[in-house]
Scaffold this active site. Structure first.
Site: not given
Ligand code: MV4
Length: 501
Positions: A116, A200, A235, A291
């Site tokens: 990441k 972040e 998720h 993918r």
């Molecule tokens: C975040 C966020 C809010 N702010 N980053 C969740 C999975 C991971 N790959 C990144 N995710 C998130 N990152 C910041 N700076 C909220 C999430 C997140 C989320 C993102 C996409 C789809 C569903 C989610 C469910 C909970 C939190």
């Protein structure tokens, strides 16, 4: 073009890839674990080979077994589907070493996006918007405190090797920061063998909107518009739609251009998805999935592009079939992921055997599935039964068709989340397009009652069905009657035996 392709996957995505291969005149090789001996995809492939015991680590993740089959069957290429080995750099490398094409992106692009921090750094350099923070590992607590003060709380600490929501923690104030860095590092170390974390700005209730990209090996990159994927739980995406209810031509243009820029920056080819978090009119790069995705059909339906065929053709060295200005977006598509899970009881998995099955159809309905009546949903893998994709000229029409498709769909013998989908599809915030990644947890209370009623209806259907089939069939009654008499006589005999002792 390839002559023969091995599909290193199972279930509906194996079926989807085999369908694409058939249309391209490519022979297909399926691999299966002991849990998938009676699966549908085995029957529609030209050849199939066993690869091991049910746990994925012994079969679908077993690189050596799969590669051995690939060599033995003499395939030109391997399609990894999604999940399992689809984003595994080592597997892609091993394919190449054996002179077999990996139907996916270049391994260095997979590598950059898999970490990441590297991904974020590459995107920032390319001019793709990223969340405020640092594109470096946290080296000292003092520095992290400084960054947090600068960008403001809440902040989030994420594992660089993370994914699927594991290894990320939100911090609301200075007092929690140091402890959270420590605990996230230790979780990251044990889960991924890599304790690298970064910091972040945390967005409270963003939308998850992603852009489908398609790139060939000649530097041509286009996008196929957006998908709104906010309706998820832990998720696991549950409902996706294209376009997002908030999409405008202007926003799609901006996001699409950012996604194309992202793909170009890492010399990407194949199909891929650039994920963004969207909040208050702004969007930020989150990650890139290297993918084909579960939800790709909604994009196929609104653009008319066969994404899997395009992916295979690109891997075989063909130029893109379309230019960006040839891509048009028509109507609206929604996908409901039907899982064998009990949404009423905290969405626990409910694998089992499907006793009776009737699929939905009619205008604007597509069903992508790997099951049939009599099929078994094994407990070892994810519990997806099918994806219902509906299309309409408007969002309202796509919704009405989804309502109808969900009511037509009969999957009896197992518990499914169809009641969940039926409840969401008539819920007020959903109808208004009022979505965020917190939609399910924020609204579950309000549609719980509807969900319970639909679950009761499903139970009733099962009862009516079993009565009808049983009582309506004289032969069954005769056999059952005979069996009953036999069992009674046996148990009477045993009874005598036990009585004597
Ligand atoms: C975040 C966020 C809010 N702010 N980053 C969740 C999975 C991971 N790959 C990144 N995710 C998130 N990152 C910041 N700076 C909220 C999430 C997140 C989320 C993102 C996409 C789809 C569903 C989610 C469910 C909970 C939190």
């Amino acid at each position: 073009m390839f002559k023969k392709v091995l599909i290193a996957n199972r279930g509906e995505i194996a079926v989807r890839v085999i369908r694409a291969c058939k249309e391209l005149g490519i022979k297909t090789v399926a691999v299966f674990s002991e849990a998938d001996e009676h699966s549908l995809y085995r029957n529609i492939a030209d050849e199939c080979y066993p690869i091991g015991e049910p746990p994925a680590s012994k079969s679908y993740l077993n690189m050596e077994r799969i590669l051995k089959v690939a060599e033995k069957a003499g395939v030109d290429a391997v399609h990894p589907g999604y999940g399992f080995l689809s984003e595994n750099v080592k597997f892609a490398d091993e394919c190449h070493k054996r002179g077999i094409d990996f139907i996916g992106p270049p391994t260095n692009a997979m590598d950059v996006m898999g970490r990441k921090i590297n991904a974020k750094k590459a995107m920032k350099t390319a001019g793709v918007p990223v969340l405020p923070g640092r594109e470096e590992a946290i080296e000292s607590e003092e520095e992290a405190i400084e960054v947090a003060d600068e960008i403001g709380y809440p902040v989030i600490i994420k594992a660089s090797a993370g994914g699927g929501g594991i290894g990320m923690n939100v911090v609301y104030n200075k007092e929690e920061l140091v402890d959270t860095i420590q605990s996230t590092k230790s979780i990251a170390q044990s889960a991924f063998g890599d304790s690298t974390v970064f910091i972040e700005k945390y967005l409270e209730k963003p939308r998850h909107i992603e852009i489908q990209v398609v790139a060939d090996k000649f530097g041509n990159v286009i996008h196929l518009g957006d998908r709104e994927c906010s309706i998820q739980r832990r998720h696991q995406k549950l409902i996706e739609e294209s376009p997002s209810p908030i999409m405008t031509e202007e926003l799609r243009e901006r996001m699409g251009n950012a996604a194309v820029k992202a793909a170009k920056a890492i010399n990407y080819h194949s199909v891929g998805t650039v994920e963004f978090l969207y909040s208050k009119g702004e969007f930020y790069f989150l990650e890139m999935n290297t993918r084909v995705q579960v939800e790709h059909p909604i994009t196929e339906v609104v653009t008319g592009v066969d994404i899997v065929k395009e992916q295979i053709k690109i891997a075989a060295g063909k130029k893109l079939s379309y230019k960006q200005d040839e891509i048009t977006f028509r109507g609206h598509a929604i996908e409901c992921r039907v899982n064998a899970e009990d949404a009423i009881n905290d969405f626990v998995p409910a694998p089992g055997k499907i006793k009776y099955y009737r699929s939905p159809g009619g205008p604007g309905v597509r069903l992508d599935s790997g099951v049939f009546g009599g099929a078994e949903i094994p407990p070892y893998y994810d519990s997806m039964v099918a994806k219902i994709i509906t299309y309409g000229l408007t969002r309202e029409e796509a919704i009405e068709r989804m309502k109808r498709a969900l009511s037509e769909y009969m999957v009896l013998g197992i518990i499914t989340n169809i009641p969940f989908h039926r409840a969401v599809i008539e819920e007020d915030n959903f109808l208004k397009g009022n979505l965020s990644t917190h939609y399910v947890e924020d609204n579950l209370c309000s549609f719980r009652k509807a969900m319970v009623n639909y679950a009761l209806e499903a139970k009733d259907r099962e009862k009516i069905f079993s009565e009808k089939v049983f009582h309506g069939n004289k032969k069954v009654i005769a056999i059952a009657g005979g069996l009953n008499a036999y069992i009674t006589s046996l148990s009477n005999k045993n009874k005598d035996k036990y009585d004597k002792n």
